[in-house]
Write an enzyme that holds these catalytic residues in place. Sequence first.
Site, PDB file in Angstrom:
ATOM      1  N   PRO A  20     -71.313 -49.800 -33.620  1.00  0.00           N
ATOM      2  CA  PRO A  20     -72.001 -51.083 -33.585  1.00  0.00           C
ATOM      3  C   PRO A  20     -73.531 -51.003 -33.618  1.00  0.00           C
ATOM      4  O   PRO A  20     -74.131 -50.192 -32.927  1.00  0.00           O
ATOM      5  CB  PRO A  20     -71.534 -51.715 -32.271  1.00  0.00           C
ATOM      6  N   ASN A  21     -74.067 -51.860 -34.431  1.00  0.00           N
ATOM      7  CA  ASN A  21     -75.512 -52.093 -34.588  1.00  0.00           C
ATOM      8  C   ASN A  21     -76.238 -51.015 -35.388  1.00  0.00           C
ATOM      9  O   ASN A  21     -77.426 -51.147 -35.664  1.00  0.00           O
ATOM     10  CB  ASN A  21     -76.198 -52.295 -33.218  1.00  0.00           C
ATOM     11  N   ARG A  53     -85.242 -52.192 -36.781  1.00  0.00           N
ATOM     12  CA  ARG A  53     -85.747 -52.451 -35.431  1.00  0.00           C
ATOM     13  C   ARG A  53     -85.785 -51.143 -34.653  1.00  0.00           C
ATOM     14  O   ARG A  53     -85.146 -50.174 -35.037  1.00  0.00           O
ATOM     15  CB  ARG A  53     -84.813 -53.421 -34.680  1.00  0.00           C
ATOM     16  N   TYR A  85     -85.016 -44.930 -32.799  1.00  0.00           N
ATOM     17  CA  TYR A  85     -84.047 -44.508 -33.821  1.00  0.00           C
ATOM     18  C   TYR A  85     -84.674 -44.086 -35.148  1.00  0.00           C
ATOM     19  O   TYR A  85     -83.950 -43.714 -36.072  1.00  0.00           O
ATOM     20  CB  TYR A  85     -83.029 -45.627 -34.056  1.00  0.00           C
ATOM     21  N   ASN A 119     -70.507 -41.407 -34.466  1.00  0.00           N
ATOM     22  CA  ASN A 119     -71.485 -42.035 -33.574  1.00  0.00           C
ATOM     23  C   ASN A 119     -70.903 -43.392 -33.196  1.00  0.00           C
ATOM     24  O   ASN A 119     -71.015 -44.360 -33.949  1.00  0.00           O
ATOM     25  CB  ASN A 119     -72.849 -42.203 -34.245  1.00  0.00           C
ATOM     26  N   ALA A 178     -72.781 -47.855 -28.746  1.00  0.00           N
ATOM     27  CA  ALA A 178     -72.569 -48.328 -27.366  1.00  0.00           C
ATOM     28  C   ALA A 178     -71.138 -48.116 -26.885  1.00  0.00           C
ATOM     29  O   ALA A 178     -70.899 -47.960 -25.674  1.00  0.00           O
ATOM     30  CB  ALA A 178     -72.949 -49.804 -27.265  1.00  0.00           C
ATOM     31  N   HIS A 182     -70.045 -45.358 -24.352  1.00  0.00           N
ATOM     32  CA  HIS A 182     -70.186 -45.485 -22.902  1.00  0.00           C
ATOM     33  C   HIS A 182     -69.170 -46.446 -22.285  1.00  0.00           C
ATOM     34  O   HIS A 182     -69.203 -46.679 -21.075  1.00  0.00           O
ATOM     35  CB  HIS A 182     -71.613 -45.972 -22.573  1.00  0.00           C
ATOM     36  N   ASP A 227     -59.050 -42.476 -26.556  1.00  0.00           N
ATOM     37  CA  ASP A 227     -57.623 -42.201 -26.751  1.00  0.00           C
ATOM     38  C   ASP A 227     -57.303 -41.965 -28.231  1.00  0.00           C
ATOM     39  O   ASP A 227     -56.468 -41.122 -28.567  1.00  0.00           O
ATOM     40  CB  ASP A 227     -56.775 -43.358 -26.214  1.00  0.00           C
ATOM     41  N   GLU A 263     -69.189 -35.687 -31.573  1.00  0.00           N
ATOM     42  CA  GLU A 263     -69.818 -36.907 -31.055  1.00  0.00           C
ATOM     43  C   GLU A 263     -71.299 -36.838 -31.379  1.00  0.00           C
ATOM     44  O   GLU A 263     -71.975 -35.869 -31.022  1.00  0.00           O
ATOM     45  CB  GLU A 263     -69.618 -36.988 -29.541  1.00  0.00           C
ATOM     46  N   HIS A 316     -75.251 -38.632 -31.603  1.00  0.00           N
ATOM     47  CA  HIS A 316     -76.215 -39.656 -31.190  1.00  0.00           C
ATOM     48  C   HIS A 316     -77.566 -39.333 -31.795  1.00  0.00           C
ATOM     49  O   HIS A 316     -78.006 -38.167 -31.743  1.00  0.00           O
ATOM     50  CB  HIS A 316     -76.336 -39.728 -29.669  1.00  0.00           C
ATOM     51  N   LEU A 317     -78.209 -40.328 -32.315  1.00  0.00           N
ATOM     52  CA  LEU A 317     -79.562 -40.140 -32.855  1.00  0.00           C
ATOM     53  C   LEU A 317     -80.540 -39.816 -31.736  1.00  0.00           C
ATOM     54  O   LEU A 317     -81.397 -38.946 -31.870  1.00  0.00           O
ATOM     55  CB  LEU A 317     -80.004 -41.418 -33.579  1.00  0.00           C
ATOM     56  N   SER A 318     -80.410 -40.550 -30.631  1.00  0.00           N
ATOM     57  CA  SER A 318     -81.337 -40.374 -29.509  1.00  0.00           C
ATOM     58  C   SER A 318     -80.728 -39.429 -28.478  1.00  0.00           C
ATOM     59  O   SER A 318     -79.516 -39.174 -28.489  1.00  0.00           O
ATOM     60  CB  SER A 318     -81.622 -41.730 -28.866  1.00  0.00           C
ATOM     61  N   ARG A 349     -82.339 -41.338 -21.434  1.00  0.00           N
ATOM     62  CA  ARG A 349     -82.466 -42.802 -21.497  1.00  0.00           C
ATOM     63  C   ARG A 349     -81.822 -43.439 -20.258  1.00  0.00           C
ATOM     64  O   ARG A 349     -81.654 -42.789 -19.237  1.00  0.00           O
ATOM     65  CB  ARG A 349     -81.848 -43.297 -22.809  1.00  0.00           C
ATOM     66  N   ARG A 398     -76.213 -44.743 -20.141  1.00  0.00           N
ATOM     67  CA  ARG A 398     -75.959 -44.001 -21.392  1.00  0.00           C
ATOM     68  C   ARG A 398     -75.618 -42.532 -21.123  1.00  0.00           C
ATOM     69  O   ARG A 398     -75.269 -41.795 -22.031  1.00  0.00           O
ATOM     70  CB  ARG A 398     -77.165 -44.067 -22.322  1.00  0.00           C
TER      71      ARG A 398
END
Length: 146
Positions: A9-10, A17, A22, A73, A76, A79, A86, A97, A99-101, A106, A110
């Site tokens: 998501p996002n 943004r 990011y 990725n 959200a 978390h 599952d 897994e 993550h960019l950040s 953070r 997270r």
Amino acid sequence: MRILLLNGPNLQLLGMREPGIYGTGTLQELEGRCRKVAGELGVELQCRQSNWEGELVDWIGAIPGNFDGLLLNAAAYTHTSVAIRDAVAGVRVPTVELHLSNIFGRDEFRHRSYLAGVAWAVVAGMGFQGYELALRALVAHLRGEE
Ligand code: CA2
């Protein structure tokens, strides 16, 4: 060899943004960079993005027989989502897994990942480069080259 890259998501907002967290590159640019690496490695890469938890679960569930490895990725949902955990545990293909950040630098919420325990590896904090490195490492792992 076929690899599935899923962004959650996002992440369609990349480059539009929050460039401080990011970066300035778009999702299309990120996927393009990964496609280029896949080409160099001689593997097939499918890239998908969804804002819907159930759609991500469906895509992961359809992996057996169609893909050999997963780059994920979950954004959200990392978390929050027992359902995605599952699904990953159920398909038994090596999963990175992503993550960019650096999620550990953070907000505290997270720091917990529902996915890390069922992933083969976790890459966080290296931006777009992390995706490229993860793809190279996953393919080497699947080829037994470690
Ligand atoms: O660092 C990552 O890649 C994250 O998975 C990104 C998620 C966040 O919830 C995770 O904690 C860490 C958020 C993705 C939202 O992406 C945006 C991109 C540009 C602008 C706004 C949001």
